[in-house]
Design an enzyme around this catalytic site. Structure first.
Site, short mmCIF file in Angstrom:
data_model
loop_
_atom_site.label_atom_id
_atom_site.label_comp_id
_atom_site.label_asym_id
_atom_site.label_seq_id
_atom_site.Cartn_x
_atom_site.Cartn_y
_atom_site.Cartn_z
CG HIS A 44 -0.23 -0.06 2.51
ND1 HIS A 44 0.28 -1.24 2.87
CD2 HIS A 44 0.05 0.76 3.55
CE1 HIS A 44 0.81 -1.18 4.26
NE2 HIS A 44 0.72 0.20 4.51
CB CYS A 71 1.72 1.39 10.58
SG CYS A 71 0.49 1.81 9.47
#
Length: 681
Positions: free
Chosen positions: A67, A187
């Protein structure tokens, strides 16, 4: 939302999309671009591979979620491939057959981020992944994904509400005798792993019969935990790869800390550890004066990991001062000549400082405007470089003890220069200041005094203790070490000098901007920034910069000129950009190549770097600027041709080596065959 985030044309079932993750990402990026949702396959692939370089996106159970955010993406999109055979994305249990490429616009809105996070959360549910494997048409996959990402009226689920709904009151539904827990997940990109870790922990809490409330600090926004929920919690879990926002809220709570991927891969273990910590009086606790990242170091990283993290933090904050200061000094040399940096008689200043202070635009010195501007540039750069050791020490201490460590850390760095301890003194002083500040912050004081800890008590006593030790205990030994290193460098000649160049070249090409690369670079920069720096230090700086330029230039040469067919289309596009990155001394331009094929790329680059480093030292190339690549040839004391010769030799050796390595066991046709697959289907 103007367009669905997924469509049948973005779905491929039971396909062979390549032999490695780079090819699979290229395949899905091509589908997204062909659907008019991205303006550049290469731009999308580059952004996704940059994210892969940070940490693997493969997850247990045959799932991968590469991603990224990219300026090339015009519409938030999901590309999906069900692979046959599986491809390795770095998961601990093997390859992935379910791969989602999550592509978000660079300025993706919160609505898109919520959709993407909803998908990530669904992927931790076995029934959802089983449905994806059973789907027989792209339309079925689209329907399954739409079902989990499209908001629907909430239906109460009493059995799961305690953990999954994240109630404001963390005590609701908690079994008697079992502590309630709170958690933070985060994250670097805040798109996927943040939310997958949150839901994995929630499901594990359900299985353990424990109430868990999670705050996700991600791109789709977050709702801070209620103060009462935190107060009622028996322990806190930090599953993060970045700093925890507002960590002071959890001061005094038992804490379990790990990276975000452990929250995904081992949620049951983390829940069990948190439950045990809640009743353990000796468990690690969140301290109000320690950073989230360092808080967990004793339990998770070990001494070596703590030292590496602290040193890298210090170096990363130091580099902007070095780059700006060094380039300004070099510009001063270009405008006013090398004599501008020499001492000005008995004034205690350099020529540059004296001219800058005693002249102006209305009172120009001999040499006119050019001389004056060169003096101002050189003096300003020297001021920035003079802060180098202080900044290094200050942020090493900051990495250990957060903001209370800054004052004693900066003072330790200044004292390192005062006592003649140099760069080594800055490192030791920063570590000492951080440890002392952290120790003082953990002292149990009355409640009325705790508010004074971070702004008065810790800085005052940590600075006093650190300064006292620097002067009374460490000054002599550190000065001796610094002088011994300087004398050894000044005395190097012949084979010893070449050996040093080889070692520095190997280090610069080992991890392409990582800890080893930065250690070699910081060593060279400290040399040219030291008082009395001369030819040996300038030669070392030239060797380090030339070697750091080898990987991107060599891979650009190999992928765009020598054997393009051995590289994927995204790699060939990266190769075009790597010409400029390499010429600018940005080693990170080689990271996409190394991430895709480390066993072939990294040893080849190290070979070229060793050749360049050793040859640069043998020829005696010199460099007075710490950054800039070919754009600071003027700062090479007339040895620019030696620098370029050493650089060219290493680039050719590395390029030939990587071509040879990629040719072994992998035919050009095999590499090329991935390209049509990436744009077809």
């Amino acid at each position: 939302m103007s367009a669905s985030i997924i469509a049948p044309e973005l779905v491929a079932l039971d396909v062979s999309a390549g032999t490695d993750k780079t090819e699979v990402i290229g395949y899905l990026a091509a589908r997204i671009t062909e659907a008019g949702r991205s303006t550049s396959v290469e731009g999308l692939v580059e952004a996704a591979l940059a994210r892969e370089a940070q940490s693997a996106t493969g997850l247990p159970g045959g799932i991968a979620i590469p991603h990224c955010r990219s300026a090339a993406v015009t519409t938030a999109s999901l590309g999906f491939a069900r692979l046959d055979p599986k491809v390795d994305f770095g998961a601990p249990d093997g390859g992935a057959d379910l791969v989602f490429l999550i592509a978000a616009p660079e300025s993706g809105g919160s609505q898109h981020m919520k959709l993407l996070s909803a998908l990530a959360r669904a992927l931790v549910r076995p029934e959802f992944t089983a449905s994806l494997r059973a789907a027989s048409t792209p339309e079925e996959v689209v329907a399954l994904v739409d079902e989990v990402i499209t908001p629907k009226p909430a239906e109460p689920k009493p059995e799961a509400s305690a953990a999954a709904a994240a109630p404001a009151d963390g005590s609701d539904g908690a079994p008697s005798g079992r502590p309630s827990l709170v958690a933070i997940t985060a994250c670097p990109t805040g798109i996927a792993h943040t939310y997958m870790a949150a839901d994995s922990l929630k499901l594990a809490a359900e299985r353990a019969g424990v109430t868990l409330t999670v705050e996700t600090q991600g791109s789709s926004g977050s709702t801070p935990l209620a103060a009462q929920t935190i107060a009622d919690a028996g322990a806190v879990i930090f599953a993060t790869d970045v700093g925890v926002k507002g960590r002071e809220r959890f001061a005094g709570k038992p804490v379990i800390t790990a990276g975000v991927k452990r929250g995904i891969n081992e949620p049951d273990a983390m829940i069990a550890e948190a439950v045990a910590a809640a009743s353990d009086p000796h468990a690690a606790k969140v301290d109000g004066s320690a950073s989230a990242s360092t808080e967990s170091a004793p339990a998770q990283l070990g001494l070596g990991g703590q030292l590496k993290r602290a040193l890298l933090t210090g170096v990363s904050y130091m580099i902007p001062f070095v780059a700006a200061g060094g380039l300004l000094i070099a510009l001063g040399f270009l405008l006013a000549g090398y004599e501008i940096g020499s001492d000005h008689g008995d004034s205690g200043m350099s020529n540059a400082q004296y001219i800058a202070l005693h002249n102006s635009l209305w009172n120009l010195p001999d040499g006119g405007l050019r001389m004056y501007l060169g003096a101002v540039s050189n003096a300003t750069g020297a001021a920035a470089m003079s802060l180098m050791v202080a900044v290094l020490a200050g942020y090493i201490a900051y990495a250990i003890a957060d903001r209370p460590g800054l004052a004693p850390g900066f003072v330790a760095g200044v004292l390192a220069g005062t006592v003649g301890a140099g760069f080594i003194g800055g490192v030791v002083g920063g570590l000492l200041a951080g440890v002392v500040a952290l120790w003082i912050g953990r002292l149990r004081l009355p409640q009325w005094a705790r508010g004074l800890m971070p702004v008065v008590i810790i800085p005052l006593f940590a600075t006093l203790i650190t300064g006292g030790l620097m002067y009374m205990v460490l000054a002599g030994p550190l000065r001796w070490v610094n002088e011994a290193m300087t004398d050894a460098l000044n005395g190097m000649s012949g084979s010893s000098k070449i050996a040093l160049g080889v070692v520095l070249g190997l280090m610069m090409c080992f991890d392409l901007g990582g800890p080893v690369n930065k250690a070699a670079y910081a060593f060279a920069v400290a040399g040219i920034g030291a008082a009395g720096a001369g030819v040996p230090q300038w030669e070392m700086m030239a060797a380090v910069m030339a070697a750091g330029m080898v990987p991107p230039l060599a891979l650009a040469l190999a992928s765009t000129v020598l054997r393009p067919r051995l590289f994927t289309e995204p790699e060939r596009e990266n190769g075009k950009a790597a010409w400029f990155l390499g010429a600018s001394f940005i080693s990170e331009g080689a990271i996409p190549f190394a991430a895709a094929d480390p066993l072939r790329v990294i040893p080849s680059m190290m070979l070229g770097g060793a050749v360049t480093g050793g040859l640069s030292m043998a020829l005696g190339a010199q460099l007075r600027a710490p950054h800039g690549g070919v754009f600071v040839l003027f700062a090479m004391n007339g040895t620019w041709w030696k620098f370029l010769l050493a650089l060219a030799a290493g680039v050719v050796v590395a390029a030939v080596a990587v071509v040879a390595a990629k040719s072994v066991g992998r035919s050009p046709a095999a590499a090329q065959s991935a390209q049509p697959a990436a744009v077809a289907a």
